[in-house]
Scaffold this motif. Structure first.
Motif, PDB file in Angstrom:
ATOM      1  N   VAL A 123      27.512 -22.248  37.806  1.00  0.00           N
ATOM      2  CA  VAL A 123      27.158 -22.251  36.308  1.00  0.00           C
ATOM      3  C   VAL A 123      27.692 -22.929  35.361  1.00  0.00           C
ATOM      4  CG1 VAL A 123      26.091 -20.537  34.936  1.00  0.00           C
ATOM      5  CG2 VAL A 123      26.223 -20.008  37.386  1.00  0.00           C
ATOM      6  N   ASP A 124      27.021 -23.634  34.630  1.00  0.00           N
ATOM      7  CA  ASP A 124      27.725 -24.601  33.660  1.00  0.00           C
ATOM      8  C   ASP A 124      27.891 -23.595  32.501  1.00  0.00           C
ATOM      9  OD1 ASP A 124      28.734 -26.179  31.828  1.00  0.00           O
ATOM     10  OD2 ASP A 124      27.320 -27.772  32.133  1.00  0.00           O
ATOM     11  N   GLY A 125      28.653 -22.718  32.074  1.00  0.00           N
ATOM     12  CA  GLY A 125      28.608 -21.892  30.838  1.00  0.00           C
ATOM     13  C   GLY A 125      29.029 -20.803  31.494  1.00  0.00           C
ATOM     14  N   ASP A 126      29.644 -20.622  32.535  1.00  0.00           N
ATOM     15  CA  ASP A 126      29.982 -19.346  33.325  1.00  0.00           C
ATOM     16  C   ASP A 126      31.296 -18.842  32.380  1.00  0.00           C
ATOM     17  OD1 ASP A 126      32.228 -19.067  35.767  1.00  0.00           O
ATOM     18  OD2 ASP A 126      31.389 -17.410  34.940  1.00  0.00           O
TER      19      ASP A 126
END
Lengths: 464, 464
Positions: A182-185
């Motif tokens: 998840v880009d933004g995890d």
């Protein structure tokens, strides 16, 4: 030498042909791209994560040092098995496991060559930006372990800005998953970043999840030529102050230009004091606007000529010059200290001038060049180690480069890592508390101290 | 209650008026923005780093728990003093120490309100992108400790992408400097990232070095209105797949729209099933091109109307609607579980549909909205805790939201943190090895366990 009992157990894990222990093999695996060397006792080539975990369990059981190795292009001694033991060669884990176009994510094994990922991502309209000069040989595992940079760092950032998660084998053979796709995890402290840049001292990386970005629609490559290197350096801070962020801003001094020209014979301006190799990318209108503005700034700062590549071939020729600095070093001397002194961008002109003085003071050739746009300079000190007196001068020059860099509020390593080459200076950068915490966290994660011993916070040589 | 001897020593460090210990003060400092609460034994308000260090030394000496607090807008119980002890209120450390325009860097104390930095950076043509909905109240120390996100995360990334270094006080009162003011630094493992998102369990942050970016020349704000929420969600993944990266892509469902309209009365489309609030920024030509393409995609995906704000005031009105969701919650019920379930961007439509089913299954109102563009959704479950039966249903719904998120390869926390609210689920996300390493590293850094005890890896309640 490892005991036959241990060698047999290693062979049982990875297969006979993937455990090397002949003396000539040990010589081959004793070097990286520095002048340092130390021989391992065996080279083990696992095929997958589970084999890595089994090897680490054996190493833990018999207290055998383990030093990971990819393409061994490391410039700080990272892959050198200082304490002998096992060199764990990870080049058989070389699969690109996934490229997810919608989420812009790649999952790769550590032995994938960086350029192979760049190519595969490009084929589906995506870009993996970190592009160390070694990208056609070096592996992503090594890039992540050392936190490599590259010319595109100015605009896109360095390797750590693209690592979203990983799978790694800890020092007891257990397997950890960090981060995710998840880009933004952000769930708790970022173990992914604890392993990124840890140079094989914390865990063995067996899979990496990387962020990709859209491939820019167009790019424009330019070369600005200067009589004085200082003017080229000043262009960097003026461009940055103007709020323009080019994709790359590479600086080359006269020594770099002359050496590359001797090597390539492509008509570089050998009388120039310095040049900038500049690229801007994005959508067509922005790229043209930025190229025009950068070109004006170059001229204001004293560029005698600004060449804009008109074809992809012309752009490639310009890049070939930059990428050939490494092979061209040999034109000057057989040995080098290839540094990555990194300072705030506005101080690049100061660092460049200080390096010029150091070169004069110690009378050793220094290539004064690098990724000037993000402050990550590559002063490269040339010498012949058979000439003791010359080598001593080179070492003094190196010492002063490190000290000057820290005095300017910079860092010892923009991308090459600390390893053993820069470990003597590490305490000066981290301070006492940072050094102590570094040791304590390493001990918590690797209590037996089997992972890449003698490096970074556990360097045993003289500290400056 | 702390012993009078200890209170006197604390008063000697920070001054009499900055140690609170009256029972009514303890009530005020027992909450954050969750429904959880626990009373401290004293509130201490240091004025600077050295006072912080002295307080921590006293806490270490007397084994007193220390829980940091900024604006207490935390949504995971991060600032709640679960084990009593000291609440360390850092709002007096509220100076912007430096904004360096050329290197695009800010140095701030932890008590600076996020919006104040955004304003100060904007005044010199720079942008600090992370913009949590609480930005006008929440502090940068809290944003970094919890690793906040915000609408702009789609294009720019979240807080961790902007933290270059910090100064922090460790659990023994010693002071550590991590990272530095070089954008592109990477020297060894990244202690800065170990502290970012560590929720006050590893150290007390006393200064933060942040990366800034150029302020975009123009932006365009749009609202796309849909009959069906699913179509709005699908627009997100189609936009991403088309290679367009808007600045924001905010999703609101009918419940959010109706509640905000009741609260603001600004003519929102109360019959819509869902809407997207979209912003694109950059240079004029790109922004217009992207706005046009996004607008087309919205219509292809079923938008009945796409409104483009023609003036900054119209844009501000659209944003006001989004930012008013929080105050509008009160229209529906007095209590909420405000989650930040984050999944890969392509799976936002799946998550949205699953949340719709969960709402139906447990018959509790759920605001189905969030930063859809980076997969960071904010399902917010509404209930009245005085109604035990309803609260039990809300808890079951919450449980299922967490499980569904992890099943989709997502993370429990895109930006709100783990604290104690999500700690029961943490092991399910990290796995056994990750959980064990989490405990071991915390123990190495805070051997006495005085920093924010009972949170994250040291939660003592029931684990799921």
């Amino acid at each position: 030498m490892l005991k036959p009992e241990v060698l047999n157990k290693l062979r049982a894990v990875v297969g006979n042909s993937h455990v090397l222990s002949e003396p000539e093999d040990m010589i081959v695996y004793s070097n990286d791209a520095t002048i340092l060397s130390a021989k391992p006792e065996a080279v083990v080539q696992p095929a997958n994560r589970d084999e890595v975990a089994e090897v680490i369990k054996l190493a833990a059981r018999y207290r055998i040092p383990v030093t990971c190795r990819g393409a061994a292009t490391c410039l700080s001694g990272g892959t050198i098995p200082l304490k002998g033991g096992i060199v764990l060669e990870l080049t058989r884990l070389n699969q690109i496991l996934k490229i997810d176009k919608v989420n812009k994510i790649a999952v790769v094994q550590p032995g994938v060559i960086t350029f192979d990922l760049i190519t595969a991502a490009g084929n589906v309209g995506l870009l993996y930006p970190p592009d160390p000069s070694s990208m056609k040989e070096s592996t992503l595992g090594g890039n992540v372990a050392e936190c490599a940079g590259g010319p595109k760092g100015v605009k896109y950032g360095i390797t750590r800005d693209f690592v979203l998660g990983m799978e790694a084998v800890l020092s007891d053979g257990s397997i950890i998953q960090t981060g995710n796709a998840v880009d933004g995890d952000m769930c708790g402290p970022d173990w992914t970043m604890l392993l990124t840049g840890s140079e094989g001292t914390m865990a063995v990386i067996t899979s990496i999840t990387l962020r990709l970005v859209p491939l820019p629609a167009v790019k424009k490559t330019m070369m600005a030529i200067y009589d004085r290197l200082e003017d080229a350096a000043r262009t960097v801070s003026v461009t940055m102050a103007a709020g323009i962020i080019p994709t790359t801003l590479e600086l080359m001094d006269n020594l770099s230009i002359v050496s590359v020209e001797k090597y390539l014979k492509i008509g570089l301006p050998v009388k120039a004091g310095g040049l900038l190799l500049i690229e801007v990318d994005g959508v067509l209108s922005t790229v043209e606007e930025n190229a025009r503005r950068v070109s004006e700034i170059c001229k204001q700062c004293g560029a005698t000529e600004v060449k804009i590549a008109r074809t992809p071939q012309e752009a490639e020729d310009l890049w070939r010059a930059r990428r050939s600095i490494n092979p061209a070093f040999g034109q000057v001397a057989p040995c080098k200290f290839a540094e990555d002194a990194t300072v705030p961008r506005s101080l690049v002109p100061v660092l460049v001038e200080k390096i010029m003085s150091i070169q004069e003071k110690y009378d050793v050739p220094i290539f004064n060049m690098g990724h000037a746009g993000d402050g990550n300079m590559h002063p490269t000190i040339m010498f012949d180690k058979r000439n003791k007196e010359q080598m001593a001068r080179a070492e003094q020059a190196l010492d002063e480069v490190h000290i000057v860099t820290l005095e300017l509020g910079g860092t010892l390593s923009g991308e090459h890592g600390i390893g053993c080459a820069k470990a003597p200076y590490l305490r000066a950068e981290t301070g006492e508390t940072g050094y102590k915490i570094g040791r304590e966290i390493k001990q918590a994660v690797d209590p037996l101290g089997i992972l890449n011993p003698g490096k970074m916070f556990f360097y045993e040589g003289k500290l400056h």
